[in-house]
Design a protein around this motif. Structure first.
Motif, PDB file in Angstrom:
ATOM      1  N   HIS A 262     -17.136 -32.497 -63.241  1.00 47.74           N
ATOM      2  CA  HIS A 262     -16.524 -31.430 -64.061  1.00 47.74           C
ATOM      3  C   HIS A 262     -16.425 -31.371 -66.389  1.00 47.74           C
ATOM      4  CE1 HIS A 262     -12.605 -30.310 -62.091  1.00 47.74           C
ATOM      5  NE2 HIS A 262     -13.034 -31.194 -62.160  1.00 47.74           N
ATOM      6  N   ARG A 263     -18.033 -32.430 -66.184  1.00 48.85           N
ATOM      7  CA  ARG A 263     -19.281 -32.259 -67.564  1.00 48.85           C
ATOM      8  C   ARG A 263     -20.184 -30.653 -67.187  1.00 48.85           C
ATOM      9  NH1 ARG A 263     -21.148 -38.457 -66.874  1.00 48.85           N
ATOM     10  NH2 ARG A 263     -19.137 -39.341 -66.841  1.00 48.85           N
ATOM     11  N   ARG A 264     -20.736 -30.746 -68.291  1.00 49.62           N
ATOM     12  CA  ARG A 264     -21.273 -29.375 -69.042  1.00 49.62           C
ATOM     13  C   ARG A 264     -22.685 -29.925 -67.829  1.00 49.62           C
ATOM     14  NH1 ARG A 264     -19.958 -26.517 -73.238  1.00 49.62           N
ATOM     15  NH2 ARG A 264     -18.735 -27.120 -74.468  1.00 49.62           N
ATOM     16  N   TYR A 265     -23.027 -28.756 -67.909  1.00 48.96           N
ATOM     17  CA  TYR A 265     -24.162 -29.394 -67.435  1.00 48.96           C
ATOM     18  C   TYR A 265     -24.837 -27.653 -66.813  1.00 48.96           C
ATOM     19  CZ  TYR A 265     -21.062 -25.979 -63.502  1.00 48.96           C
ATOM     20  OH  TYR A 265     -20.476 -25.451 -62.428  1.00 48.96           O
ATOM     21  N   ASP A 266     -26.090 -27.193 -65.952  1.00 49.95           N
ATOM     22  CA  ASP A 266     -27.013 -26.403 -66.647  1.00 49.95           C
ATOM     23  C   ASP A 266     -27.313 -25.809 -65.070  1.00 49.95           C
ATOM     24  OD1 ASP A 266     -29.122 -28.479 -66.095  1.00 49.95           O
ATOM     25  OD2 ASP A 266     -29.867 -28.619 -68.140  1.00 49.95           O
ATOM     26  N   LYS A 267     -29.026 -25.834 -65.279  1.00 46.09           N
ATOM     27  CA  LYS A 267     -29.364 -25.268 -63.450  1.00 46.09           C
ATOM     28  C   LYS A 267     -30.229 -26.342 -63.369  1.00 46.09           C
ATOM     29  CE  LYS A 267     -33.855 -24.497 -66.330  1.00 46.09           C
ATOM     30  NZ  LYS A 267     -35.050 -23.328 -66.891  1.00 46.09           N
ATOM     31  N   LYS A 268     -30.258 -28.060 -64.181  1.00 46.49           N
ATOM     32  CA  LYS A 268     -30.970 -28.599 -62.345  1.00 46.49           C
ATOM     33  C   LYS A 268     -29.642 -28.816 -62.093  1.00 46.49           C
ATOM     34  CE  LYS A 268     -34.675 -29.079 -65.194  1.00 46.49           C
ATOM     35  NZ  LYS A 268     -34.719 -30.433 -65.940  1.00 46.49           N
ATOM     36  N   VAL A 269     -28.596 -28.768 -62.142  1.00 43.85           N
ATOM     37  CA  VAL A 269     -27.431 -28.948 -60.558  1.00 43.85           C
ATOM     38  C   VAL A 269     -28.153 -28.016 -59.324  1.00 43.85           C
ATOM     39  CG1 VAL A 269     -25.813 -28.448 -62.387  1.00 43.85           C
ATOM     40  CG2 VAL A 269     -26.456 -26.991 -61.063  1.00 43.85           C
ATOM     41  N   ASP A 270     -28.878 -27.038 -59.069  1.00 47.31           N
ATOM     42  CA  ASP A 270     -29.556 -26.789 -58.273  1.00 47.31           C
ATOM     43  C   ASP A 270     -30.729 -27.201 -57.794  1.00 47.31           C
ATOM     44  OD1 ASP A 270     -27.786 -24.644 -58.510  1.00 47.31           O
ATOM     45  OD2 ASP A 270     -29.241 -23.328 -59.171  1.00 47.31           O
ATOM     46  N   VAL A 271     -31.438 -28.127 -58.849  1.00 49.37           N
ATOM     47  CA  VAL A 271     -32.513 -29.083 -58.714  1.00 49.37           C
ATOM     48  C   VAL A 271     -31.798 -30.181 -57.705  1.00 49.37           C
ATOM     49  CG1 VAL A 271     -34.435 -31.104 -59.600  1.00 49.37           C
ATOM     50  CG2 VAL A 271     -33.547 -28.261 -60.416  1.00 49.37           C
ATOM     51  N   PHE A 272     -30.802 -30.997 -58.091  1.00 49.30           N
ATOM     52  CA  PHE A 272     -30.250 -32.040 -57.464  1.00 49.30           C
ATOM     53  C   PHE A 272     -29.997 -31.422 -56.369  1.00 49.30           C
ATOM     54  CE2 PHE A 272     -26.578 -34.583 -56.243  1.00 49.30           C
ATOM     55  CZ  PHE A 272     -26.721 -35.534 -56.143  1.00 49.30           C
ATOM     56  N   SER A 273     -29.681 -30.261 -55.596  1.00 57.68           N
ATOM     57  CA  SER A 273     -29.320 -30.102 -54.262  1.00 57.68           C
ATOM     58  C   SER A 273     -30.632 -29.897 -54.540  1.00 57.68           C
ATOM     59  CB  SER A 273     -28.433 -28.431 -54.065  1.00 57.68           C
ATOM     60  OG  SER A 273     -27.138 -29.210 -55.421  1.00 57.68           O
ATOM     61  N   PHE A 274     -31.832 -29.340 -54.016  1.00 57.88           N
ATOM     62  CA  PHE A 274     -32.453 -29.306 -53.576  1.00 57.88           C
ATOM     63  C   PHE A 274     -32.418 -30.634 -53.210  1.00 57.88           C
ATOM     64  CE2 PHE A 274     -37.099 -29.954 -54.394  1.00 57.88           C
ATOM     65  CZ  PHE A 274     -37.445 -29.247 -53.235  1.00 57.88           C
ATOM     66  N   ALA A 275     -32.630 -31.672 -54.039  1.00 54.02           N
ATOM     67  CA  ALA A 275     -32.842 -33.147 -53.454  1.00 54.02           C
ATOM     68  C   ALA A 275     -32.487 -34.182 -52.088  1.00 54.02           C
ATOM     69  CB  ALA A 275     -32.756 -33.509 -54.595  1.00 54.02           C
ATOM     70  N   MET A 276     -31.365 -33.213 -52.208  1.00 53.63           N
ATOM     71  CA  MET A 276     -30.193 -33.304 -51.178  1.00 53.63           C
ATOM     72  C   MET A 276     -31.330 -32.799 -49.998  1.00 53.63           C
ATOM     73  SD  MET A 276     -28.492 -35.547 -52.437  1.00 53.63           S
ATOM     74  CE  MET A 276     -26.643 -36.580 -52.044  1.00 53.63           C
ATOM     75  N   ILE A 277     -31.235 -31.728 -50.050  1.00 53.49           N
ATOM     76  CA  ILE A 277     -31.898 -31.118 -48.893  1.00 53.49           C
ATOM     77  C   ILE A 277     -33.052 -31.637 -48.285  1.00 53.49           C
ATOM     78  CG2 ILE A 277     -32.846 -28.765 -47.909  1.00 53.49           C
ATOM     79  CD1 ILE A 277     -30.929 -27.421 -50.538  1.00 53.49           C
ATOM     80  N   LEU A 278     -33.807 -31.901 -49.208  1.00 55.17           N
ATOM     81  CA  LEU A 278     -35.409 -32.596 -48.802  1.00 55.17           C
ATOM     82  C   LEU A 278     -34.798 -33.454 -47.498  1.00 55.17           C
ATOM     83  CD1 LEU A 278     -37.772 -32.171 -48.944  1.00 55.17           C
ATOM     84  CD2 LEU A 278     -38.195 -33.343 -51.493  1.00 55.17           C
ATOM     85  N   TYR A 279     -33.842 -34.137 -48.424  1.00 52.18           N
ATOM     86  CA  TYR A 279     -33.994 -36.050 -47.933  1.00 52.18           C
ATOM     87  C   TYR A 279     -33.627 -35.736 -46.470  1.00 52.18           C
ATOM     88  CZ  TYR A 279     -31.351 -40.055 -46.474  1.00 52.18           C
ATOM     89  OH  TYR A 279     -30.566 -41.175 -45.616  1.00 52.18           O
TER      90      TYR A 279
END
Length: 360
Positions: A262-279
């Motif tokens: 529940h911290r402040r976040y930006d568009k890089k949350v999608d980049v993290f999800s992309f990493a998990m998909i790539l994995y």
């Protein structure tokens, strides 16, 4: 004695997990059969487990909401017979009757009212104010035909370095159209998530996962990002802005740690999800597949990352994955940078390489 007791507790916990998995599966089934107007299947499920009449989906919608939305009277009768709450509210605070009225399902409206149904909530929030025709049957997916967009009275409501957002009309309905600038229309880098993250009008998806990456054709050489139900449109004032948005939004297994916390976040949350998909693409299984989704997300938030075990891919892809799931969101690359990395990797990949991520 203590060893036996511990073993018994572990067995009980495992049994509870299996029961929970089965319950989730049955919840999905009854919502699906309610959607498909399959009253017989709905009845069979309720006879096996009457508590399913209270099942809820991600949006807190019950099977009766689903039936009311589509006007499936026989399904609704079955659900009411098994004790469905006719005034249950979904995440938008809509009752089934509010949905039925919004969809103008006359028979359903009469049925719900006869059982004490009340109309409150955001009446009709799931519907366009004007009827919208279904897509043409020869289309392989739900697309808007660009020729049906009416720009005669369009207004520019936002503009960035890659494109502009226009208020236009489609079949009489006001719509927002994000259009690539003509000077960049042939630029291969201006695609998928790279375009959505374009400033100053950034769309953060917030629920990137394999199920939301759609195959457009059977050869799987064309993908589309879908399901923008959790996306967030924000106005960027600075390249380093972060935003106070809803925590724990999205799917736990692919969720960035800052979202879970529940911290402040930006568009890089999608980049993290992309990493998990790539994995998952590299390893052939979801990240932390031996954990329940929420437990896996907590483990990730504590600083852990999935282990690489596969040997059939090149190190550069592993390095890119690790950059994209960096704990510090500012260190994660943008999607434009990711595309450049992938293009470079593709250029250096031997044509006879057995791994076909880049098959064109």
């Amino acid at each position: 004695m203590s060893s036996g007791g511990g073993s018994s507790e572990a067995a009980a916990a495992a049994k509870e997990k299996e029961k929970e998995k089965a319950r989730v599966s049955r919840t999905s089934l009854i919502l699906w059969h309610a959607h498909q107007d399959d009253a017989a299947a709905v009845r069979k499920l309720l006879e096996e487990d009457p508590s399913l009449v209270k099942a809820r989906d991600y949006d807190s919608r019950t099977p009766l909401h689903v039936a009311s939305l589509h006007g499936w009277v026989e399904v609704a009768n079955c659900l009411i017979e098994f004790g469905a709450d006719v005034n249950a509210q979904d995440r938008w605070k809509n009752t089934p009757l509010a949905d039925a009225e919004g969809a103008k399902r006359t028979a359903m409206i009469e049925l719900l009212k006869s059982h004490g149904g009340l109309s409150y909530g955001q009446n009709g929030s799931h519907f366009e104010p004007s009827p919208v025709l279904p897509p043409l049957p020869n289309k392989c997916d739900w697309e808007v035909d660009p020729s049906e967009l009416d720009f005669s009275n369009s207004v520019c409501i936002g503009k960035g370095s890659f494109g502009e957002i226009l208020k236009a009309h489609w079949r009489g309905t006001p719509v927002a159209v994000k259009r690539i600038l003509p000077s960049l229309s042939d630029d291969r880098l201006v695609i998928g998530m790279a375009y959505l993250h374009n400033e100053p009008n950034v769309i953060i998806h917030r629920d990137l996962k394999p199920r939301n990456v759609l195959l457009v054709n059977s050869s799987a050489d064309h993908l589309k990002v879908g399901d923008f139900g959790l996306s967030k449109l924000i106005k960027v004032q600075s390249a380093h802005d972060v935003y106070k948005m809803t925590g724990e939004t999205g799917s736990y297994r692919y969720m960035a740690p800052e979202v879970l916390k529940h911290r402040r976040y930006d568009k890089k949350v999608d980049v993290f999800s992309f990493a998990m998909i790539l994995y998952e693409m590299l390893e052939g299984e979801p990240p932390f597949s031996n954990y329940e989704p929420y437990d896996g997300a907590k483990y990730v938030a504590e600083g852990h990352r999935p282990s690489f075990r596969g040997k059939g891919y090149i190190p550069e892809l592993r390095e890119l994955t690790e950059q994209c799931w960096d704990a510090d969101m500012k260190q994660r690359p943008s999607f434009i940078e990711i595309i450049k990395h992938l293009e470079k990797i593709k250029e250096n990949l031997p044509s006879d390489h057995h791994w076909h991520l880049f098959t064109s």
